[in-house]
Scaffold this motif. Sequence first.
Motif, PDB file in Angstrom:
ATOM      1  N   VAL A   1       5.025   4.856 -10.767  1.00 25.32           N
ATOM      2  CA  VAL A   1       5.041   3.471 -10.046  1.00 25.32           C
ATOM      3  C   VAL A   1       3.794   3.386  -8.939  1.00 25.32           C
ATOM      4  O   VAL A   1       3.932   4.863  -8.324  1.00 25.32           O
ATOM      5  CB  VAL A   1       6.548   3.360 -10.085  1.00 25.32           C
ATOM      6  CG1 VAL A   1       5.893   1.712  -9.495  1.00 25.32           C
ATOM      7  CG2 VAL A   1       7.407   3.327 -10.477  1.00 25.32           C
ATOM      8  N   VAL A   2       3.353   2.850  -9.313  1.00 27.77           N
ATOM      9  CA  VAL A   2       1.449   2.412  -8.371  1.00 27.77           C
ATOM     10  C   VAL A   2       1.245   1.009  -8.013  1.00 27.77           C
ATOM     11  O   VAL A   2       2.020   0.020  -8.590  1.00 27.77           O
ATOM     12  CB  VAL A   2       0.340   3.140  -8.542  1.00 27.77           C
ATOM     13  CG1 VAL A   2       1.557   4.724  -8.469  1.00 27.77           C
ATOM     14  CG2 VAL A   2       0.434   3.352 -10.244  1.00 27.77           C
ATOM     15  N   GLN A   3       1.308   1.067  -6.517  1.00 19.62           N
ATOM     16  CA  GLN A   3       0.606  -0.165  -6.090  1.00 19.62           C
ATOM     17  C   GLN A   3      -0.444  -0.078  -4.531  1.00 19.62           C
ATOM     18  O   GLN A   3      -0.732   0.705  -4.050  1.00 19.62           O
ATOM     19  CB  GLN A   3       1.760  -0.947  -5.506  1.00 19.62           C
ATOM     20  CG  GLN A   3       0.864  -2.940  -5.912  1.00 19.62           C
ATOM     21  CD  GLN A   3       2.175  -3.157  -5.204  1.00 19.62           C
ATOM     22  OE1 GLN A   3       1.979  -4.416  -4.838  1.00 19.62           O
ATOM     23  NE2 GLN A   3       3.370  -3.684  -5.577  1.00 19.62           N
ATOM     24  N   ALA A   4      -1.693  -0.387  -5.063  1.00 21.19           N
ATOM     25  CA  ALA A   4      -3.104  -0.026  -4.289  1.00 21.19           C
ATOM     26  C   ALA A   4      -3.065  -1.207  -3.411  1.00 21.19           C
ATOM     27  O   ALA A   4      -4.482  -2.051  -2.935  1.00 21.19           O
ATOM     28  CB  ALA A   4      -3.692   0.044  -5.246  1.00 21.19           C
ATOM     29  N   GLY A   5      -2.252  -2.289  -2.289  1.00 21.62           N
ATOM     30  CA  GLY A   5      -2.396  -3.082  -1.271  1.00 21.62           C
ATOM     31  C   GLY A   5      -2.771  -4.341  -1.864  1.00 21.62           C
ATOM     32  O   GLY A   5      -2.359  -5.211  -2.458  1.00 21.62           O
ATOM     33  N   GLU A   6      -3.722  -4.509  -1.158  1.00 22.82           N
ATOM     34  CA  GLU A   6      -4.490  -6.127  -1.141  1.00 22.82           C
ATOM     35  C   GLU A   6      -5.690  -6.015  -0.959  1.00 22.82           C
ATOM     36  O   GLU A   6      -6.223  -5.009  -0.216  1.00 22.82           O
ATOM     37  CB  GLU A   6      -3.404  -6.549  -0.647  1.00 22.82           C
ATOM     38  CG  GLU A   6      -4.080  -6.645   0.604  1.00 22.82           C
ATOM     39  CD  GLU A   6      -3.140  -7.882   2.165  1.00 22.82           C
ATOM     40  OE1 GLU A   6      -2.201  -8.910   1.229  1.00 22.82           O
ATOM     41  OE2 GLU A   6      -3.990  -6.964   3.234  1.00 22.82           O
ATOM     42  N   TRP A   7      -6.618  -7.216  -1.502  1.00 19.50           N
ATOM     43  CA  TRP A   7      -8.181  -7.580  -1.268  1.00 19.50           C
ATOM     44  C   TRP A   7      -8.576  -6.735  -1.259  1.00 19.50           C
ATOM     45  O   TRP A   7     -10.062  -6.430  -0.543  1.00 19.50           O
ATOM     46  CB  TRP A   7      -7.321  -7.987   0.136  1.00 19.50           C
ATOM     47  CG  TRP A   7      -6.522  -9.392   0.605  1.00 19.50           C
ATOM     48  CD1 TRP A   7      -6.451  -9.954  -0.204  1.00 19.50           C
ATOM     49  CD2 TRP A   7      -6.601 -10.133   1.834  1.00 19.50           C
ATOM     50  NE1 TRP A   7      -5.123 -10.937   0.039  1.00 19.50           N
ATOM     51  CE2 TRP A   7      -5.808 -10.999   1.450  1.00 19.50           C
ATOM     52  CE3 TRP A   7      -7.388  -9.387   2.854  1.00 19.50           C
ATOM     53  CZ2 TRP A   7      -4.919 -10.934   2.689  1.00 19.50           C
ATOM     54  CZ3 TRP A   7      -6.964 -10.242   3.853  1.00 19.50           C
ATOM     55  CH2 TRP A   7      -5.501 -11.533   4.481  1.00 19.50           C
TER      56      TRP A   7
ATOM     57  N   LEU B   1       1.220  -0.869  -0.163  1.00 19.39           N
ATOM     58  CA  LEU B   1      -0.123   0.305  -0.048  1.00 19.39           C
ATOM     59  C   LEU B   1       0.678   1.092  -0.176  1.00 19.39           C
ATOM     60  O   LEU B   1       1.261   1.284   1.358  1.00 19.39           O
ATOM     61  CB  LEU B   1      -0.875   0.186   1.450  1.00 19.39           C
ATOM     62  CG  LEU B   1      -1.616   1.210   1.318  1.00 19.39           C
ATOM     63  CD1 LEU B   1      -2.930   1.890   0.399  1.00 19.39           C
ATOM     64  CD2 LEU B   1      -2.530   1.610   2.501  1.00 19.39           C
ATOM     65  N   MET B   2       0.389   1.638  -1.179  1.00 14.66           N
ATOM     66  CA  MET B   2       1.880   3.445  -1.256  1.00 14.66           C
ATOM     67  C   MET B   2       0.445   4.424  -0.814  1.00 14.66           C
ATOM     68  O   MET B   2       0.045   4.649  -0.892  1.00 14.66           O
ATOM     69  CB  MET B   2       2.255   3.051  -2.349  1.00 14.66           C
ATOM     70  CG  MET B   2       2.654   2.153  -3.612  1.00 14.66           C
ATOM     71  SD  MET B   2       3.305   2.300  -5.584  1.00 14.66           S
ATOM     72  CE  MET B   2       5.105   3.304  -4.965  1.00 14.66           C
ATOM     73  N   ASN B   3       2.248   5.406   0.381  1.00 14.61           N
ATOM     74  CA  ASN B   3       1.084   6.472   0.712  1.00 14.61           C
ATOM     75  C   ASN B   3       1.329   7.523  -0.610  1.00 14.61           C
ATOM     76  O   ASN B   3       0.736   8.333  -0.439  1.00 14.61           O
ATOM     77  CB  ASN B   3       2.235   7.328   1.766  1.00 14.61           C
ATOM     78  CG  ASN B   3       1.966   6.272   3.034  1.00 14.61           C
ATOM     79  OD1 ASN B   3       1.581   5.444   2.915  1.00 14.61           O
ATOM     80  ND2 ASN B   3       3.285   5.915   3.446  1.00 14.61           N
ATOM     81  N   LYS B   4       2.283   7.394  -1.525  1.00 14.24           N
ATOM     82  CA  LYS B   4       2.109   8.555  -3.055  1.00 14.24           C
ATOM     83  C   LYS B   4       3.304   7.957  -3.627  1.00 14.24           C
ATOM     84  O   LYS B   4       3.209   6.314  -2.939  1.00 14.24           O
ATOM     85  CB  LYS B   4       2.932   9.593  -2.485  1.00 14.24           C
ATOM     86  CG  LYS B   4       4.647   9.603  -1.909  1.00 14.24           C
ATOM     87  CD  LYS B   4       5.112  10.586  -1.698  1.00 14.24           C
ATOM     88  CE  LYS B   4       6.505  10.602  -1.713  1.00 14.24           C
ATOM     89  NZ  LYS B   4       7.153  12.597  -1.322  1.00 14.24           N
ATOM     90  N   ALA B   5       2.811   7.529  -5.276  1.00 11.47           N
ATOM     91  CA  ALA B   5       3.304   7.373  -5.711  1.00 11.47           C
ATOM     92  C   ALA B   5       4.656   8.145  -6.105  1.00 11.47           C
ATOM     93  O   ALA B   5       4.933   8.985  -5.530  1.00 11.47           O
ATOM     94  CB  ALA B   5       2.478   8.523  -7.287  1.00 11.47           C
ATOM     95  N   ALA B   6       5.253   6.443  -6.283  1.00 12.12           N
ATOM     96  CA  ALA B   6       6.309   7.070  -6.617  1.00 12.12           C
ATOM     97  C   ALA B   6       7.497   7.158  -8.147  1.00 12.12           C
ATOM     98  O   ALA B   6       6.427   6.839  -8.744  1.00 12.12           O
ATOM     99  CB  ALA B   6       7.652   5.048  -6.456  1.00 12.12           C
TER     100      ALA B   6
END
Length: 516
Positions: free
Chosen positions: A252-258, A240-245
């Motif tokens: 680069v982005v990713q939104a945690g899980e489930w 879970l990213m707090n901000k985009a890299a």
Amino acid sequence: MKKLLVLLVALLSIAIFAAPTHLVIFHINDTHGHVWPYGEYHNPDIGGFARIATLVNQERAVNDNVLFLHAGDVNTGVPESDQLDAIPDFVALHYMGVDAMALGNHEFDNPLSTTFMQQRYAGFPFLSANFVTKDGRQLFKPYIIKNVGGVKVAILGVTTEQTQVLEPLHLNGGKFLNVEETVKKYLPELKKKADIVVVLGHLGYGKDDQPLGVKYTTSDQLAKDVKGIDIIIDGHSHTLMNKAAYINKTIVVQAGEWGKYLGRLDLWVENGKIVDYEWAAIPINLKKYLGKDENGHSKYEYVTEPIPEDPFIKMIADYYYSLGAEELNKVVGETKILLDGERAHVRSGDTNLGHLITDALIWKTGADVALQNGGGIRASIQPGPITYRDILTVLPFGNTTYVFEMTGADLMKVLEYAATIPAGKGAWLHVGGMTYKIKDKKPVDVMVNGKPIDLKATYKVAANNYIAGGGDGYKMLKGLKGFDTGFVLADVVKEYIQHLGTIENYDNAPRVVVEK
């Protein structure tokens, strides 16, 4: 005056046509069967595809320039989905309007025929440019190009090379080519065909270890090493990213899980170039725990405004949930003998059910040794037909399968702790692939697959993620080089029982002998 009006209209037209195109890319990853809302400790009724659909549809109502992507791992995690080969997930995602999905490692939990069937239900392409058969053929599309508001967006799918080890069972000799080399191969072609290049990757972010000797590419590494990628939408590490890299001019982005969060990437594109962007991970009905009220009831407040469920997606989800629940009662095997999971027995010594569970871990992962705490075994399986519900009664905690790379010396530290555990405690250790004796609260005569343990050798060890994280006092396991396969332990045991068929007898010879 007339000339002035004409000039103003012309200037206004230029301003309108010069305005950047606003695109929105929604994305989710690692949903693992979580079609339906679910609860966590002090966080009830969160997530759910129907709520995600509400947010996506709200944006579509005011903006035609919307993409919706999934970064992989739809499979494996919730029994009602698992029983139906994730068809609930893919049907719901189809009607939610997903444009494409990167193949995750868990899309290879099943035979490839199942994956192709899932793609038919999904109605959107499964992408993986780097998965090839043993003779080098591509079975899935490497990329697609979407025209979004006049902006051509190339979406290139890649899958972690870790899959080679994580899910070897159904690959049929297939392999995963190096991700960096694959992306470099396709970039020139995509740059000619599209304005923006999105790598939809199931890679993982920020991992610097390479467990079990498997070299794999992470999304941050890919952005650093390969120039020319505009965006990487990632999965696999459940980050879970707090901000985009922003790495090497790549977002680069990713939104945690489930499905706890929906990633939203807003792009402003002018002359085929991204001139600005914003990104956020939107909580899906997550809550803040406020303690107890005067009646002892838990109090919560929403982190954001509560999101209603889209009624159509909820209808689909509810229908499949009832089907999945029925599937739990279907017979997956049969035993002619009692598989002993009685509390007093599994917390004080070996049982045939403890052996079966650890053997299942070895069968699934190819590990040398398997470890299981007795407290994680909650019931016996009576003689007769075995249903998946029976297995969930034995293993109700939803634990997943963790795989370590351990030296013989590391393994001895585990056994040294296990040897001190008194009978009756949940930390009592069941093992597969090894035997040993406990004398004066110390492990002796330790044998791994029939040979004396080699303290300098490296062993592949499988365990449930509870003790892998240091649970039941197994702190020496926490921090060791390894990875969570995501395989639900109950599913592993179910598959192993299906593999065995009818159990006429099962190994009951003690693997751990306590000498008086």
